[in-house]
Write an enzyme that holds these catalytic residues in place. Structure first.
Site, PDB file in Angstrom:
ATOM      1  N   ARG A 154       0.123  -8.756  13.888  1.00 39.70           N
ATOM      2  CA  ARG A 154      -0.194  -7.569  13.084  1.00 39.70           C
ATOM      3  C   ARG A 154      -1.459  -7.774  12.265  1.00 39.70           C
ATOM      4  NH1 ARG A 154       5.193  -6.444   9.814  1.00 39.70           N
ATOM      5  NH2 ARG A 154       4.094  -4.624   9.026  1.00 39.70           N
ATOM      6  N   ARG A 183      11.217 -10.618   4.089  1.00 36.60           N
ATOM      7  CA  ARG A 183      11.885  -9.313   4.091  1.00 36.60           C
ATOM      8  C   ARG A 183      13.146  -9.333   4.946  1.00 36.60           C
ATOM      9  NH1 ARG A 183       8.691  -4.018   5.024  1.00 36.60           N
ATOM     10  NH2 ARG A 183       8.448  -4.945   7.071  1.00 36.60           N
ATOM     11  N   ARG A 226      -7.349   4.585  10.522  1.00 42.38           N
ATOM     12  CA  ARG A 226      -7.080   3.204  10.917  1.00 42.38           C
ATOM     13  C   ARG A 226      -8.213   2.601  11.724  1.00 42.38           C
ATOM     14  NH1 ARG A 226      -1.863   1.127  10.180  1.00 42.38           N
ATOM     15  NH2 ARG A 226      -0.305   2.771  10.057  1.00 42.38           N
ATOM     16  N   LYS A 243       0.812  -1.213   0.000  1.00 41.91           N
ATOM     17  CA  LYS A 243       0.000   0.000   0.000  1.00 41.91           C
ATOM     18  C   LYS A 243       0.851   1.271   0.000  1.00 41.91           C
ATOM     19  CE  LYS A 243      -2.265   0.311   3.808  1.00 41.91           C
ATOM     20  NZ  LYS A 243      -1.928   1.463   4.645  1.00 41.91           N
ATOM     21  N   ARG A 254      13.525  -8.087  10.735  1.00 45.15           N
ATOM     22  CA  ARG A 254      12.952  -7.272  11.807  1.00 45.15           C
ATOM     23  C   ARG A 254      11.983  -8.113  12.631  1.00 45.15           C
ATOM     24  NH1 ARG A 254      10.145  -2.002  10.094  1.00 45.15           N
ATOM     25  NH2 ARG A 254       8.592  -3.591  10.296  1.00 45.15           N
TER      26      ARG A 254
END
Ligand SMILES: [Zn+2]
Length: 264
Positions: free
Chosen positions: A219, A175, A136, A57, A208
């Site tokens: 998440r 990632r 949000r 996004k 991370r």
């Protein structure tokens, strides 16, 4: 530059170290705020972007912002900017937000809303705007609706980027981030030339905490609970446009523009 489709919202302009993201004209189009009279053949879009973490996004927000020359308002950018400012240069809402972050707390809705409201100018931007990372929650969405009604400015559409959970997990869990310059790679989608080593600065790459499978589950859960209800909120207002977030950033961008044109 948007180098690949593995970039995600916390690094909205791709493999560029955070310092270089520090654009001072954030909420202005590069050409400055244009006079209100726009050529009638140019579409002006006022957009909210929705999508789970990992759908790309932020990359799309950046492309839309560049190519439509719209004002870009990203709460992620706001927080990053605030963290680099001297406290005396920060607005009261920023200072409050920083204080919550220092204590490791979530920044409350009301504070985030104040930060956005301080940027009401970007909503008035005559070449349109792209809101990324905001709203949000339903409460924030309702506040935004009221503000825009007060300004007599309608939203054009709310783009919901969709991707199956398995694809999101693959993107996020692959990632790797450079510990020195924070450049972002992906083990298969955008690997460094030497495994585990940053192309840019030879720093060591690490995963991370956020990108570990157990964190991804958390998440996604947070997203489902707080942001997913926004989809229904905007669907009920006839504003929702769904875009499948597969393919390269350019392909996803093309789908986005096609979906917006089909609506207009
Ligand atoms: Zn590096």
């Amino acid at each position: 530059m948007v180098a690949n489709h593995w970039t995600v919202p916390n690094n909205p302009i791709g493999n560029v170290p955070p310092v270089e993201q520090d654009r001072c004209g954030w909420f202005q189009p590069r050409s400055g705020i244009r006079p209100l009279a726009m050529p009638t053949n140019v579409a002006v879009w006022r957009l909210v972007l929705l999508g789970a973490p990992g759908v790309g996004k932020g990359t799309q927000a950046d492309l839309l912002n560049q190519r439509l020359d719209a004002c870009h308002l990203s709460t992620g950018d706001l927080f990053r900017a605030a963290s680099k400012q001297k406290e005396s240069d920060q607005s009261p809402a920023m200072q409050a937000a920083m204080e919550h972050m220092r204590r490791g707390e979530l920044v409350p809705d009301s504070t985030v809303w104040e930060m956005v409201r301080e940027r009401t100018n970007s909503i008035r931007c005559s070449s349109g705007f792209v809101l990324d990372g905001f709203p949000r929650t339903l409460g924030q969405a309702e506040s935004l609706k009221q503000l825009m009604e007060g300004e007599r400015i309608p939203l054009s559409a709310v783009i919901n980027y969709e991707l199956p959970l398995s694809a999101i997990v693959a993107r996020l869990s692959g990632r790797r981030t450079c510990e020195k310059c924070k450049a972002v790679y992906h083990v298969t989608g955008n690997p460094p030339k030497i495994e585990g080593v940053c192309d840019r600065c030879a720093g060591k790459l690490f995963q991370r905490e956020d990108d570990r499978p157990e964190s991804i589950a958390v998440r996604m859960d947070v997203y489902e609970r707080s942001t997913a209800p926004l989809i229904e909120f905007y669907r009920a207002q006839g504003l929702l446009v769904s875009v499948v977030a597969t393919g390269s950033p350019d392909e996803i961008y093309a789908h986005t523009i096609a979906a917006l044109r089909a609506r207009a």
